[in-house]
Design a protein around this motif. Structure first.
Motif, PDB file in Angstrom:
ATOM      1  N   GLU A 356       0.825  -1.216   0.000  1.00 53.28           N
ATOM      2  CA  GLU A 356       0.000   0.000   0.000  1.00 53.28           C
ATOM      3  C   GLU A 356       0.856   1.261   0.000  1.00 53.28           C
ATOM      4  O   GLU A 356       0.464   2.294  -0.550  1.00 53.28           O
ATOM      5  CB  GLU A 356      -0.910  -0.012   1.239  1.00 53.28           C
ATOM      6  CG  GLU A 356      -1.720   1.245   1.443  1.00 53.28           C
ATOM      7  CD  GLU A 356      -2.437   1.255   2.790  1.00 53.28           C
ATOM      8  OE1 GLU A 356      -2.731   2.355   3.292  1.00 53.28           O
ATOM      9  OE2 GLU A 356      -2.703   0.168   3.339  1.00 53.28           O
ATOM     10  N   SER A 357       2.043   1.172   0.603  1.00 51.21           N
ATOM     11  CA  SER A 357       2.911   2.345   0.719  1.00 51.21           C
ATOM     12  C   SER A 357       3.773   2.552  -0.521  1.00 51.21           C
ATOM     13  O   SER A 357       4.554   3.513  -0.576  1.00 51.21           O
ATOM     14  CB  SER A 357       3.815   2.195   1.945  1.00 51.21           C
ATOM     15  OG  SER A 357       4.742   1.131   1.769  1.00 51.21           O
ATOM     16  N   LYS A 377      -0.003   9.626  -0.604  1.00 48.67           N
ATOM     17  CA  LYS A 377      -1.120   9.192  -1.447  1.00 48.67           C
ATOM     18  C   LYS A 377      -2.333  10.055  -1.113  1.00 48.67           C
ATOM     19  O   LYS A 377      -2.668  10.256   0.061  1.00 48.67           O
ATOM     20  CB  LYS A 377      -1.439   7.720  -1.182  1.00 48.67           C
ATOM     21  CG  LYS A 377      -2.531   7.133  -2.053  1.00 48.67           C
ATOM     22  CD  LYS A 377      -2.757   5.648  -1.731  1.00 48.67           C
ATOM     23  CE  LYS A 377      -1.544   4.811  -2.049  1.00 48.67           C
ATOM     24  NZ  LYS A 377      -1.803   3.358  -1.828  1.00 48.67           N
ATOM     25  N   LYS A 446       1.857   4.641   8.921  1.00 50.22           N
ATOM     26  CA  LYS A 446       0.886   5.313   8.059  1.00 50.22           C
ATOM     27  C   LYS A 446       0.249   6.457   8.830  1.00 50.22           C
ATOM     28  O   LYS A 446      -0.421   6.242   9.835  1.00 50.22           O
ATOM     29  CB  LYS A 446      -0.187   4.324   7.602  1.00 50.22           C
ATOM     30  CG  LYS A 446      -1.297   4.945   6.761  1.00 50.22           C
ATOM     31  CD  LYS A 446      -2.327   3.889   6.393  1.00 50.22           C
ATOM     32  CE  LYS A 446      -3.491   4.460   5.602  1.00 50.22           C
ATOM     33  NZ  LYS A 446      -4.489   3.408   5.241  1.00 50.22           N
TER      34      LYS A 446
END
Length: 594
Positions: A356-357, A377, A446
């Motif tokens: 996801e990163s 993002k 995150k």
């Protein structure tokens, strides 16, 4: 000297219009960072969001595997050191002798679905395959040369077709490497040195009768192609390059790199090789790198990078807004070497948790963070995710994220979802982090902040004694015309290296509190007999002729001279070559002492 300073000042003024950074200690001008590295067009958007691909160098050169007539080109002491796919060139193997290797190319262990599954598990979204490298050997069924895998080998089958089919079966896109200007077997294109009369011929005939028809086959017979990866455009004039335009029009959505013509310009993306350097001007870029020292299979090259280094390379590329194209070199039996498989499996483990990163992210808004890198993002609800990739876990239980002005909404460890407390303050966001890392390669935090990201301009403040210590990792690098110029290397103790372009230079933004005369010193390493380095601020400059320190690994602190900084406030310090007197120098840091 005046012309050099004028050039630098002009370049800096242009760069200042393009670049926004994050503040450390200095003015509090708030800016919205550009989403560098992403150009959202219909042609490039998927590719730039994908971030990660596999390069495959495979051909007849996997038969000698780096060894010919007792000479091992993987041995630096051989006098012919090089990569496996260059063995014909480096050892000047006659055409007839090299063609004999094709009779031994019978990759009965080739299983393209295994290759594609390895790539997919490792988090790769596309594959770029060498349809024809510089030895001219086509790894597919071509009508325009008998020097191909179907007609010249006992295997007798197209190896590209089943790889394309496997990619489509498992949801990966396919790109094709094609050496358009170097061909050591087909007549007329043995550029870089003809060593056999069998290579003699017309370059234009080669372009017209071999290269263009073969590229037409590749774009006509294998479905949609994500990208065409050209290489080393020797003798590829503007007129010769233009001949490929009608063929490329067969697939107008196919991307091309910057290596078609001899000016190393054009195409959709730039191609730093074996280094991580973001392109200037916001151009898309793809860093291609090997796992060991060779692209093609080389039996005795055991110098494999660690999985940690390769995973961190992927992170660094993403944090600078680029794509990472990681190579494998299968052997003559069609097997990917076990050390490369092990690295791919380690990548798979890390990406299962942290992808996801990486995917669909923008470049880091932070100029320099001692703990690692970051990606960002935009979210569907208008907020911003900031992924902190922590390589160097802080000694305490606090982690500072400099310059972020947005309200912190939440923070958590990406690996396990555990919440991390944090507060906004005047200098950014401070997080209460666990005592130790959850991942020794890169622990990812995150953060979700409210709205579109806003940060403060980065300017390095002075040390307690008024001096400035300018690290290589904190420099802004300017590469006016090159794909492999100055870049930061050596993760543990970084330096500016590969400074081969005499027009490339480095800058640092500093916040001066006390104007005056500053002694300028640089920690350098060089093999140069004599090379001239210039330091400048606001039109004031000093220069120094540097001599060998004993090698590129032997560093010495050298005084460049005394430089006047007349005014307080925001200042750009520049370190540059004298273009007329330049040989490469490695630089670890610059020290300005009042």
């Amino acid at each position: 000297m005046k012309r050099l300073i004028a050039y630098i000042m002009l370049a800096l003024s242009l760069a200042a219009c393009k670049k926004q950074n994050v503040k450390d200690t200095g003015p509090t001008t708030v800016v919205t960072p550009p989403v560098t590295g992403i150009i959202d067009t219909s042609r490039t958007s998927w590719w730039q969001k994908a971030k990660f691909g596999m390069f495959i160098h495979w051909g007849v050169y996997s038969v000698p595997a780096g060894i010919y007539n007792g000479v091992d080109i993987s041995d630096p002491g051989s006098g012919h050191y090089g990569s496996g796919e260059w063995i014909m060139h480096n050892l000047q193997i006659p055409v007839a002798s090299y063609k004999e290797f094709a009779k031994q190319f019978n990759p009965t262990a080739y299983n393209p679905e295994e290759w594609v599954q390895l790539a997919k598990d490792a988090g790769m979204k596309y594959i770029v395959f060498t349809a024809k490298h510089h030895d001219g050997f086509a790894m597919y069924d071509t009508k325009y040369s008998d020097w191909n895998v179907v007609k010249a080998t006992p295997y007798g089958k197209d190896v590209l077709r089943p790889l394309v089919d496997a990619c489509r079966k498992y949801g990966l896109k396919i790109g094709i490497y094609y050496s358009q200007a170097n061909d050591w077997i087909n007549k007329g294109a043995a550029n870089g040195g003809f060593w056999d009369v069998a290579q003699n011929g017309s370059m234009d005939d080669y372009i017209d009768k071999i290269a263009i028809p073969q590229v037409r086959e590749l774009l006509s017979n294998y479905g949609d192609v994500l990208e065409i990866w050209w290489d080393i455009p020797d003798e590829m004039t503007t007129a010769r390059a233009a001949k490929f335009s009608p063929v490329l029009a067969l697939q107008p959505r196919t991307l091309t790199n910057n290596r078609l013509n001899q000016n190393w310009t054009g195409g959709d993306f730039d191609t730093p090789e074996q280094n991580i350097t973001a392109s200037s001007g916001g151009r898309p870029w793809e860093s291609c790198m090997t796992m060991n020292d060779s692209w093609g299979y080389t039996k005795n090259d055991k110098n494999f990078k660690s999985s940690s280094t390769i995973i961190r390379n992927l992170i660094k590329v993403a944090s600078l807004g680029g794509n990472y194209l990681l190579n494998v070199g299968p052997d003559a039996n069609g097997k990917i070497p076990q050390p490369e498989i092990s690295i791919l499996k380690d990548l798979a483990g890390w990406m299962r948790i942290n992808s996801e990163s990486i995917y669909d992210t923008y470049a880091s808004p932070f100029k320099f963070t001692p703990w690692g890198n970051a990606t960002t993002k935009l979210t569907a609800d208008g907020n911003t995710n900031i992924y902190l990739h922590i390589f160097n876990w802080p000694g305490g239980e606090k982690l500072h994220v400099p310059g972020v002005k947005n309200q912190l909404l939440s923070a958590s460890m990406l690996a396990n979802g555990k919440s991390v407390n944090g507060i906004n303050d005047d200098t950014g966001i401070t997080l209460d982090i666990p005592v130790g890392p959850v991942d020794n390669i890169s622990s990812v935090i995150k953060m979700v902040v409210k709205g579109k990201l806003q940060v403060e301009v980065y300017e390095q403040g002075p040390e307690a004694n008024g001096s400035f210590i300018l690290s290589a990792a904190a420099a802004d690098l300017h590469n006016p015309n090159g794909w492999d110029d100055i870049h930061v290397e050596n993760e543990g103790n970084p330096n500016l290296g590969y400074w081969t372009n005499p027009w490339a230079y480095a800058t640092w933004k500093i916040a001066v509190k006390t104007p005056g005369i500053y002694k300028v010193q640089a920690e350098i390493a060089t093999e140069a007999g004599a090379t001239v380095m210039v330091a400048s601020v606001n039109g004031e400059a000093v220069q120094k002729t540097l001599t060998s320190t004993g090698g590129y690994g032997s560093y010495r602190l050298v005084t460049l001279g005394n430089l006047k900084i007349a005014n307080s406030g925001s200042v750009t310090f520049t370190l540059a070559p004298d273009p007329g007197n330049w040989q490469p120098v490695n630089v670890r840091k610059v020290i300005l002492t009042p």
